[in-house]
Design a protein around this motif. Sequence first.
Motif, short mmCIF file in Angstrom:
data_model
loop_
_atom_site.label_atom_id
_atom_site.label_comp_id
_atom_site.label_asym_id
_atom_site.label_seq_id
_atom_site.Cartn_x
_atom_site.Cartn_y
_atom_site.Cartn_z
N ILE A 1 10.54 -47.18 33.16
CA ILE A 1 9.78 -48.43 33.10
C ILE A 1 8.28 -48.15 33.05
O ILE A 1 7.54 -48.72 32.24
CB ILE A 1 10.12 -49.34 34.30
CG1 ILE A 1 11.59 -49.78 34.25
CG2 ILE A 1 9.22 -50.57 34.32
CD1 ILE A 1 12.07 -50.52 35.48
N ALA A 2 7.84 -47.26 33.92
CA ALA A 2 6.41 -46.94 34.00
C ALA A 2 5.90 -46.35 32.69
O ALA A 2 4.79 -46.69 32.23
CB ALA A 2 6.15 -45.98 35.16
N GLU A 3 6.68 -45.48 32.09
CA GLU A 3 6.26 -44.86 30.83
C GLU A 3 6.06 -45.90 29.74
O GLU A 3 5.07 -45.86 28.99
CB GLU A 3 7.30 -43.82 30.40
CG GLU A 3 6.94 -43.11 29.11
CD GLU A 3 7.96 -42.07 28.69
OE1 GLU A 3 7.84 -41.54 27.57
OE2 GLU A 3 8.89 -41.79 29.49
N ARG A 4 6.99 -46.85 29.65
CA ARG A 4 6.89 -47.86 28.60
C ARG A 4 5.75 -48.83 28.85
O ARG A 4 5.24 -49.46 27.91
CB ARG A 4 8.22 -48.60 28.47
CG ARG A 4 9.34 -47.69 28.01
CD ARG A 4 10.62 -48.41 27.74
NE ARG A 4 11.72 -47.45 27.59
CZ ARG A 4 12.93 -47.74 27.15
NH1 ARG A 4 13.21 -49.00 26.81
NH2 ARG A 4 13.86 -46.83 27.04
N LEU A 5 5.34 -48.96 30.10
CA LEU A 5 4.23 -49.86 30.42
C LEU A 5 2.89 -49.12 30.48
O LEU A 5 1.85 -49.75 30.66
CB LEU A 5 4.49 -50.53 31.77
CG LEU A 5 5.58 -51.61 31.78
CD1 LEU A 5 5.90 -52.03 33.21
CD2 LEU A 5 5.15 -52.82 30.96
N ARG B 1 9.26 -58.49 31.39
CA ARG B 1 8.81 -59.37 32.48
C ARG B 1 7.49 -58.91 33.06
O ARG B 1 6.64 -59.73 33.40
CB ARG B 1 9.90 -59.44 33.55
CG ARG B 1 11.07 -60.33 33.14
CD ARG B 1 12.39 -59.91 33.76
NE ARG B 1 13.47 -60.72 33.23
CZ ARG B 1 13.99 -60.56 32.02
NH1 ARG B 1 13.53 -59.62 31.21
NH2 ARG B 1 14.98 -61.34 31.60
N ALA B 2 7.29 -57.60 33.15
CA ALA B 2 6.03 -57.08 33.70
C ALA B 2 4.86 -57.35 32.75
O ALA B 2 3.73 -57.55 33.20
CB ALA B 2 6.16 -55.58 33.95
N VAL C 1 7.71 -58.96 40.25
CA VAL C 1 8.21 -59.09 38.89
C VAL C 1 9.61 -59.71 38.96
O VAL C 1 10.49 -59.17 39.65
CB VAL C 1 8.30 -57.71 38.18
CG1 VAL C 1 8.90 -57.86 36.79
CG2 VAL C 1 6.92 -57.07 38.11
N PRO C 2 9.85 -60.84 38.31
CA PRO C 2 11.16 -61.48 38.39
C PRO C 2 12.27 -60.56 37.89
O PRO C 2 12.04 -59.68 37.05
CB PRO C 2 11.01 -62.71 37.48
CG PRO C 2 9.56 -62.96 37.39
CD PRO C 2 8.90 -61.61 37.47
#
Length: 337
Positions: A235-239, A174-175, A315-316
């Motif tokens: 989440i932050a690492e993957r983005l 979603r991000a 972010v939904p």
Amino acid sequence: MKTGILLINLGTPDAPTPGAVGRYLTEFLGDGRVIDIPWLPRKILVNGIISPTRRFKSSAEYKKVWTDAGSPLLLYSQELTKKLQTRFEGEDVTVELAMRYQSPSMDSVMARMEKANYDRIIIVPLYAQYASATTGSTIEKAFKIISKWYVIPEITAVSQYWDDDMYINGFVTRAQKFDLESYDHFLFSYHGLPERQVDKVYEDRQCSNHSCEDEINEENKFCYKATCYATTRAIAERLGIKEEDYTVCFQSRLDSKWLRPFADEVVEEQAEKGAKRLLVFSPAFVADCLETLIEIGEEYDKDFQEAGGEKLDLVPSLNADDDWVDALESLARKRMV
């Protein structure tokens, strides 16, 4: 094996009216795991102060998100249940939905499940990070109901799944629909809890002694604060979001002794530092609701702009999207082996 899968979300008022909202607040906040103080002071606080005074303001806020079909949280949960049921077509599996507070009640849904005579029941609270006030209360209520059954089948309860790859990837996906490079900072906003509730996880009653902001270890693996920070890191690492570019914060507090930093204050601080665009994640909510749509999407956006920012985006949540259905199917099937 004949299997029942019970999805349980927190709950929602039956209508956006002061009366219905008051009933919801009274049941919700009257839970000893939610406001963990002795029974009599809790009853006076909830029935005599919070519910009578907050029902009117909360009713006005619920009216903003209410649709012709009803509460968004309930509608997303119902759609999710129907979609998950289709994944077990041709199998002796029934998916049910209940709410911890209000309707459909756990008592009525589980009475129906008792009559179904399942070989096993898999209980899936729809909260990814364990907290006594959410998952703990939900599982405790389920076991109290089951304890009165004459025949008790095999029971499995999912306590948390913040580290599930499919859950994490849901927010990542979603991000990725946003232009991440256009944002000055990212917030990961989780529902707040009283500090004393995370302290109770530990033998020394001090969450601050257990590296909760930096790592998951054997002592803090069921600490809500620790798993919120761990969810954020995943989440932050993957983005590819650097640690200095995001802040973990907590929303919806009742008083100053709740988990910090407070989300509303962080929003204003970022604007004062010169941030013009913020992107906010709220991974503790798997369905968009009052706390995401209004508190973050409307109130925080307004606060941010009044403090000098330009735009705050949300972010939904996972709602009833197919990838979230995939994740729940996977969680259930792992427990059906």
